[in-house]
Design a protein around this motif. Structure first.
Motif, PDB file in Angstrom:
ATOM      1  N   GLY A   6       0.778  -1.229   0.000  1.00  0.00           N
ATOM      2  CA  GLY A   6       0.000   0.000   0.000  1.00  0.00           C
ATOM      3  C   GLY A   6       0.810   1.278   0.000  1.00  0.00           C
ATOM      4  O   GLY A   6       0.251   2.362   0.174  1.00  0.00           O
ATOM      5  N   ALA A   7       2.115   1.210  -0.190  1.00  0.00           N
ATOM      6  CA  ALA A   7       2.936   2.418  -0.205  1.00  0.00           C
ATOM      7  C   ALA A   7       2.660   3.231  -1.460  1.00  0.00           C
ATOM      8  O   ALA A   7       2.364   2.679  -2.521  1.00  0.00           O
ATOM      9  CB  ALA A   7       4.414   2.044  -0.149  1.00  0.00           C
ATOM     10  N   ILE A   8       2.743   4.546  -1.328  1.00  0.00           N
ATOM     11  CA  ILE A   8       2.566   5.437  -2.470  1.00  0.00           C
ATOM     12  C   ILE A   8       3.949   5.880  -2.922  1.00  0.00           C
ATOM     13  O   ILE A   8       4.696   6.492  -2.162  1.00  0.00           O
ATOM     14  CB  ILE A   8       1.704   6.658  -2.087  1.00  0.00           C
ATOM     15  CG1 ILE A   8       0.334   6.187  -1.571  1.00  0.00           C
ATOM     16  CG2 ILE A   8       1.540   7.594  -3.270  1.00  0.00           C
ATOM     17  CD1 ILE A   8      -0.503   7.290  -0.964  1.00  0.00           C
ATOM     18  N   CYS A   9       4.301   5.527  -4.175  1.00  0.00           N
ATOM     19  CA  CYS A   9       5.638   5.781  -4.711  1.00  0.00           C
ATOM     20  C   CYS A   9       5.537   6.469  -6.060  1.00  0.00           C
ATOM     21  O   CYS A   9       4.516   6.396  -6.735  1.00  0.00           O
ATOM     22  CB  CYS A   9       6.410   4.474  -4.895  1.00  0.00           C
ATOM     23  SG  CYS A   9       6.515   3.456  -3.432  1.00  0.00           S
ATOM     24  N   ASP A  10       6.653   7.110  -6.477  1.00  0.00           N
ATOM     25  CA  ASP A  10       6.714   7.655  -7.831  1.00  0.00           C
ATOM     26  C   ASP A  10       7.160   6.552  -8.791  1.00  0.00           C
ATOM     27  O   ASP A  10       7.282   5.387  -8.406  1.00  0.00           O
ATOM     28  CB  ASP A  10       7.623   8.887  -7.896  1.00  0.00           C
ATOM     29  CG  ASP A  10       9.085   8.567  -7.574  1.00  0.00           C
ATOM     30  OD1 ASP A  10       9.449   7.370  -7.491  1.00  0.00           O
ATOM     31  OD2 ASP A  10       9.865   9.518  -7.410  1.00  0.00           O
ATOM     32  N   HIS A  17       4.645   9.308   0.087  1.00  0.00           N
ATOM     33  CA  HIS A  17       3.741   9.557   1.208  1.00  0.00           C
ATOM     34  C   HIS A  17       3.962   8.502   2.284  1.00  0.00           C
ATOM     35  O   HIS A  17       4.291   7.357   1.982  1.00  0.00           O
ATOM     36  CB  HIS A  17       2.282   9.506   0.747  1.00  0.00           C
ATOM     37  CG  HIS A  17       1.921  10.612  -0.181  1.00  0.00           C
ATOM     38  ND1 HIS A  17       2.269  10.610  -1.511  1.00  0.00           N
ATOM     39  CD2 HIS A  17       1.262  11.767   0.045  1.00  0.00           C
ATOM     40  CE1 HIS A  17       1.829  11.715  -2.075  1.00  0.00           C
ATOM     41  NE2 HIS A  17       1.216  12.443  -1.152  1.00  0.00           N
ATOM     42  N   ASP A  18       3.774   8.881   3.558  1.00  0.00           N
ATOM     43  CA  ASP A  18       3.898   7.920   4.651  1.00  0.00           C
ATOM     44  C   ASP A  18       2.586   7.150   4.801  1.00  0.00           C
ATOM     45  O   ASP A  18       1.639   7.345   4.028  1.00  0.00           O
ATOM     46  CB  ASP A  18       4.318   8.610   5.946  1.00  0.00           C
ATOM     47  CG  ASP A  18       3.284   9.610   6.452  1.00  0.00           C
ATOM     48  OD1 ASP A  18       2.126   9.562   5.998  1.00  0.00           O
ATOM     49  OD2 ASP A  18       3.644  10.446   7.308  1.00  0.00           O
ATOM     50  N   LEU A  19       2.525   6.270   5.814  1.00  0.00           N
ATOM     51  CA  LEU A  19       1.337   5.427   5.999  1.00  0.00           C
ATOM     52  C   LEU A  19       0.081   6.239   6.325  1.00  0.00           C
ATOM     53  O   LEU A  19      -1.027   5.798   6.092  1.00  0.00           O
ATOM     54  CB  LEU A  19       1.595   4.389   7.090  1.00  0.00           C
ATOM     55  CG  LEU A  19       2.657   3.341   6.750  1.00  0.00           C
ATOM     56  CD1 LEU A  19       2.921   2.451   7.948  1.00  0.00           C
ATOM     57  CD2 LEU A  19       2.233   2.523   5.557  1.00  0.00           C
ATOM     58  N   PRO A  23       2.687  13.760   2.830  1.00  0.00           N
ATOM     59  CA  PRO A  23       3.814  13.783   1.880  1.00  0.00           C
ATOM     60  C   PRO A  23       5.163  13.649   2.584  1.00  0.00           C
ATOM     61  O   PRO A  23       5.357  14.169   3.678  1.00  0.00           O
ATOM     62  CB  PRO A  23       3.698  15.153   1.206  1.00  0.00           C
ATOM     63  CG  PRO A  23       2.351  15.670   1.550  1.00  0.00           C
ATOM     64  CD  PRO A  23       1.904  14.984   2.805  1.00  0.00           C
ATOM     65  N   ILE A  24       6.065  12.923   1.953  1.00  0.00           N
ATOM     66  CA  ILE A  24       7.433  12.775   2.450  1.00  0.00           C
ATOM     67  C   ILE A  24       8.326  13.671   1.598  1.00  0.00           C
ATOM     68  O   ILE A  24       8.280  13.592   0.371  1.00  0.00           O
ATOM     69  CB  ILE A  24       7.911  11.308   2.336  1.00  0.00           C
ATOM     70  CG1 ILE A  24       7.056  10.402   3.210  1.00  0.00           C
ATOM     71  CG2 ILE A  24       9.388  11.187   2.700  1.00  0.00           C
ATOM     72  CD1 ILE A  24       7.356   8.931   3.020  1.00  0.00           C
ATOM     73  N   PRO A  25       9.133  14.548   2.233  1.00  0.00           N
ATOM     74  CA  PRO A  25      10.017  15.404   1.418  1.00  0.00           C
ATOM     75  C   PRO A  25      11.023  14.563   0.638  1.00  0.00           C
ATOM     76  O   PRO A  25      11.609  13.623   1.182  1.00  0.00           O
ATOM     77  CB  PRO A  25      10.728  16.291   2.443  1.00  0.00           C
ATOM     78  CG  PRO A  25      10.304  15.833   3.784  1.00  0.00           C
ATOM     79  CD  PRO A  25       9.266  14.772   3.638  1.00  0.00           C
ATOM     80  N   ASN A  26      11.205  14.877  -0.637  1.00  0.00           N
ATOM     81  CA  ASN A  26      12.145  14.155  -1.489  1.00  0.00           C
ATOM     82  C   ASN A  26      13.537  14.748  -1.301  1.00  0.00           C
ATOM     83  O   ASN A  26      13.817  15.857  -1.762  1.00  0.00           O
ATOM     84  CB  ASN A  26      11.712  14.241  -2.950  1.00  0.00           C
ATOM     85  CG  ASN A  26      12.596  13.430  -3.857  1.00  0.00           C
ATOM     86  OD1 ASN A  26      13.606  12.884  -3.434  1.00  0.00           O
ATOM     87  ND2 ASN A  26      12.228  13.351  -5.115  1.00  0.00           N
ATOM     88  N   LEU A  27      14.411  14.016  -0.624  1.00  0.00           N
ATOM     89  CA  LEU A  27      15.767  14.498  -0.348  1.00  0.00           C
ATOM     90  C   LEU A  27      16.626  14.536  -1.601  1.00  0.00           C
ATOM     91  O   LEU A  27      17.668  15.175  -1.625  1.00  0.00           O
ATOM     92  CB  LEU A  27      16.428  13.628   0.724  1.00  0.00           C
ATOM     93  CG  LEU A  27      15.695  13.577   2.064  1.00  0.00           C
ATOM     94  CD1 LEU A  27      16.404  12.628   3.006  1.00  0.00           C
ATOM     95  CD2 LEU A  27      15.582  14.959   2.673  1.00  0.00           C
TER      96      LEU A  27
END
Length: 137
Positions: A6-10, A17-19, A23-27
């Motif tokens: 269920g992870a959201i990925c590019d 995105h986390d669980l 949104p998770i910042p793209n380092l």
């Protein structure tokens, strides 16, 4: 692999995105200079990869992988317990992956089975080679 749970990925598999759906910042967003489109990569058929895999003979030494169309250069270095070797740094970055046993890199970092290390070559700072010592069978 994470998408199965269920992870959201590019498109590259980077978590976006986390669980909780935040949104998770793209380092890696600042690294546009190194960006290549996914379509630019060559996908090697499994039959070809089978021909190009390493054959380990448990002897000290270095073996270069004959061909990887994706442009990656690889070689397998076998170092027995109590022995050492030096590997010249040719590229800007060199990845070290321990497949079996354990070793000491540059006299300070202990690596065990499946440990990895990334060495960056910096002119005037980095030694021109990596020193590996075998610690385990």
């Amino acid at each position: 692999e994470a998408r199965k749970f269920g992870a959201i990925c590019d498109d590259w598999g980077t978590l976006t995105h986390d669980l909780g759906g935040n949104p998770i910042p793209n380092l890696n967003a600042e690294h546009n200079k190194d960006f290549r489109r996914k379509e630019d990569f060559v996908v090697t058929p499994p039959e070809q990869m089978g021909k190009n895999t390493f054959r380990h003979h448990a002897e000290n030494g270095r073996v270069k992988m004959p061909l990887i169309p994706e442009g990656i250069r690889m070689e397998m270095v076998t170092v027995s317990k109590g022995c050492s070797t030096r590997i010249p740094l040719g590229a800007s970055y060199t990845s070290v992956v321990v497949v079996k046993g354990g070793g000491l890199m540059q006299g300070i970092q202990v690596l065990g089975t499946w440990d990895t290390a990334l060495v960056e070559k910096v002119e005037g700072v980095t030694e021109p080679e990596i020193r590996l010592e075998g610690l385990a069978q």
